[in-house]
Design a protein around this motif. Structure first.
Motif, PDB file in Angstrom:
ATOM      1  N   MET A  73       0.747  -1.146  -0.098  1.00  9.59           N
ATOM      2  CA  MET A  73       0.184  -0.062   0.031  1.00  9.59           C
ATOM      3  C   MET A  73       0.817   1.362  -0.032  1.00  9.59           C
ATOM      4  N   SER A  74       0.652   2.208  -0.802  1.00  7.72           N
ATOM      5  CA  SER A  74       1.330   3.418  -1.022  1.00  7.72           C
ATOM      6  C   SER A  74       1.236   4.397   0.164  1.00  7.72           C
ATOM      7  N   ASN A  75       2.232   5.244   0.524  1.00  7.36           N
ATOM      8  CA  ASN A  75       2.025   6.051   1.641  1.00  7.36           C
ATOM      9  C   ASN A  75       1.309   7.294   1.072  1.00  7.36           C
ATOM     10  N   ASN A  76      -0.109   7.285   1.487  1.00  6.44           N
ATOM     11  CA  ASN A  76      -0.741   8.520   0.824  1.00  6.44           C
ATOM     12  C   ASN A  76      -1.188   9.411   2.153  1.00  6.44           C
ATOM     13  N   LEU A  77      -0.232   9.886   2.687  1.00  4.81           N
ATOM     14  CA  LEU A  77      -0.312  11.142   3.564  1.00  4.81           C
ATOM     15  C   LEU A  77      -0.520  12.456   2.662  1.00  4.81           C
ATOM     16  N   SER A  78      -1.395  13.100   3.300  1.00  8.35           N
ATOM     17  CA  SER A  78      -1.251  14.632   2.524  1.00  8.35           C
ATOM     18  C   SER A  78      -1.361  15.479   3.648  1.00  8.35           C
ATOM     19  N   SER A  79      -1.047  16.897   3.024  1.00  6.40           N
ATOM     20  CA  SER A  79      -1.282  18.148   4.080  1.00  6.40           C
ATOM     21  C   SER A  79      -1.694  19.207   3.189  1.00  6.40           C
ATOM     22  N   ASP A  80      -2.310  20.218   3.629  1.00  7.84           N
ATOM     23  CA  ASP A  80      -2.884  21.247   3.220  1.00  7.84           C
ATOM     24  C   ASP A  80      -2.361  22.198   4.032  1.00  7.84           C
ATOM     25  N   THR A  81      -1.714  23.361   3.531  1.00  3.22           N
ATOM     26  CA  THR A  81      -1.048  24.400   4.435  1.00  3.22           C
ATOM     27  C   THR A  81      -2.169  25.587   4.749  1.00  3.22           C
ATOM     28  N   ASN A  82      -3.274  25.447   4.177  1.00  7.19           N
ATOM     29  CA  ASN A  82      -4.250  26.644   4.376  1.00  7.19           C
ATOM     30  C   ASN A  82      -5.254  26.119   5.430  1.00  7.19           C
ATOM     31  N   LYS A  83      -5.321  24.845   5.687  1.00 10.99           N
ATOM     32  CA  LYS A  83      -6.587  24.301   6.590  1.00 10.99           C
ATOM     33  C   LYS A  83      -5.720  23.464   7.650  1.00 10.99           C
ATOM     34  N   THR A  84      -6.553  23.123   8.745  1.00 10.48           N
ATOM     35  CA  THR A  84      -5.880  22.082   9.674  1.00 10.48           C
ATOM     36  C   THR A  84      -6.125  20.825   8.964  1.00 10.48           C
ATOM     37  N   PRO A  85      -5.452  19.690   9.121  1.00 12.83           N
ATOM     38  CA  PRO A  85      -5.484  18.439   8.466  1.00 12.83           C
ATOM     39  C   PRO A  85      -7.011  17.990   8.584  1.00 12.83           C
ATOM     40  N   VAL A  86      -7.532  17.960   9.640  1.00 10.01           N
ATOM     41  CA  VAL A  86      -8.882  17.427   9.935  1.00 10.01           C
ATOM     42  C   VAL A  86      -9.919  18.028   9.045  1.00 10.01           C
ATOM     43  N   ALA A  87      -9.923  19.631   8.984  1.00 13.77           N
ATOM     44  CA  ALA A  87     -10.765  20.187   7.888  1.00 13.77           C
ATOM     45  C   ALA A  87     -10.625  19.832   6.729  1.00 13.77           C
ATOM     46  N   SER A  88      -9.315  19.657   6.252  1.00 11.23           N
ATOM     47  CA  SER A  88      -9.137  19.434   4.876  1.00 11.23           C
ATOM     48  C   SER A  88     -10.029  18.087   4.694  1.00 11.23           C
ATOM     49  N   VAL A  89      -9.675  17.072   5.502  1.00 15.54           N
ATOM     50  CA  VAL A  89     -10.315  15.635   5.267  1.00 15.54           C
ATOM     51  C   VAL A  89     -11.805  15.850   5.036  1.00 15.54           C
ATOM     52  N   ALA A  90     -12.476  16.714   6.364  1.00 14.93           N
ATOM     53  CA  ALA A  90     -13.895  16.778   6.276  1.00 14.93           C
ATOM     54  C   ALA A  90     -14.381  17.638   5.176  1.00 14.93           C
ATOM     55  N   ASP A  91     -13.939  18.612   4.730  1.00 12.64           N
ATOM     56  CA  ASP A  91     -14.075  19.301   3.615  1.00 12.64           C
ATOM     57  C   ASP A  91     -14.116  18.377   2.235  1.00 12.64           C
ATOM     58  N   ALA A  92     -12.985  17.511   2.146  1.00  9.04           N
ATOM     59  CA  ALA A  92     -13.161  16.455   1.129  1.00  9.04           C
ATOM     60  C   ALA A  92     -14.415  15.445   1.042  1.00  9.04           C
ATOM     61  N   LEU A  93     -15.023  15.293   2.104  1.00 12.33           N
ATOM     62  CA  LEU A  93     -16.094  14.363   2.225  1.00 12.33           C
ATOM     63  C   LEU A  93     -17.457  15.026   2.516  1.00 12.33           C
ATOM     64  N   THR A  94     -17.491  16.076   2.002  1.00 12.18           N
ATOM     65  CA  THR A  94     -18.931  16.750   2.462  1.00 12.18           C
ATOM     66  C   THR A  94     -20.016  16.199   1.388  1.00 12.18           C
ATOM     67  N   ILE A  95     -20.998  15.937   1.858  1.00 13.16           N
ATOM     68  CA  ILE A  95     -22.189  15.478   1.380  1.00 13.16           C
ATOM     69  C   ILE A  95     -23.363  16.464   1.481  1.00 13.16           C
ATOM     70  N   SER A  96     -23.387  17.580   0.649  1.00 11.22           N
ATOM     71  CA  SER A  96     -24.195  18.593   1.093  1.00 11.22           C
ATOM     72  C   SER A  96     -25.789  18.139   0.976  1.00 11.22           C
ATOM     73  N   GLY A  97     -26.158  18.699   2.191  1.00 10.11           N
ATOM     74  CA  GLY A  97     -27.614  18.874   2.403  1.00 10.11           C
ATOM     75  C   GLY A  97     -28.186  17.457   2.720  1.00 10.11           C
ATOM     76  N   LYS A  98     -27.489  16.412   2.882  1.00 11.95           N
ATOM     77  CA  LYS A  98     -27.854  15.094   3.024  1.00 11.95           C
ATOM     78  C   LYS A  98     -27.485  14.578   4.600  1.00 11.95           C
ATOM     79  N   PRO A  99     -27.986  14.122   5.276  1.00 10.20           N
ATOM     80  CA  PRO A  99     -27.683  13.724   6.635  1.00 10.20           C
ATOM     81  C   PRO A  99     -26.783  12.365   6.333  1.00 10.20           C
ATOM     82  N   ALA A 100     -25.701  12.399   7.395  1.00 11.10           N
ATOM     83  CA  ALA A 100     -24.685  11.543   6.848  1.00 11.10           C
ATOM     84  C   ALA A 100     -23.899  10.855   8.300  1.00 11.10           C
TER      85      ALA A 100
END
Length: 83
Positions: free
Chosen positions: A1-28
């Motif tokens: 399995m490849s090392n799939n670590l990522s980082s975003d300098t503009n956001k906290t890591p958890v916020a970046s992950v949460a933003d990428a998984l948004t299901i707008s308007g639907k309960p999740a």
């Protein structure tokens, strides 16, 4: 399995992950794994072997502010729940 670590300098890591998984308007529901990268990968594969979640359904492992710690999130709309 490849090392799939990522980082975003503009956001906290958890916020970046949460933003990428948004299901707008639907309960999740979310499942969050937070810990050592080997442990997180192992749990993801264990949950796959139990038929709970596909490996590819999880977000990329993202570094947290704590050294040696990553987070990965599984997000599903509530219509995808298994009984």
């Amino acid at each position: 399995m490849s090392n799939n670590l990522s980082s975003d300098t503009n956001k906290t890591p958890v916020a970046s992950v949460a933003d990428a998984l948004t299901i707008s308007g639907k309960p999740a529901n979310r499942m969050i794994l937070l810990g050592d990268p080997k442990w997180v990968k192992g749990i993801i594969h264990r949950l796959h072997s139990l038929g709970i979640a596909e490996v590819g359904s999880w977000s990329k492992l993202t570094r947290t502010r704590n050294p040696g710690e990553v987070v990965s999130i599984l997000k599903r709309s509530r219509g995808q729940e298994k009984a």
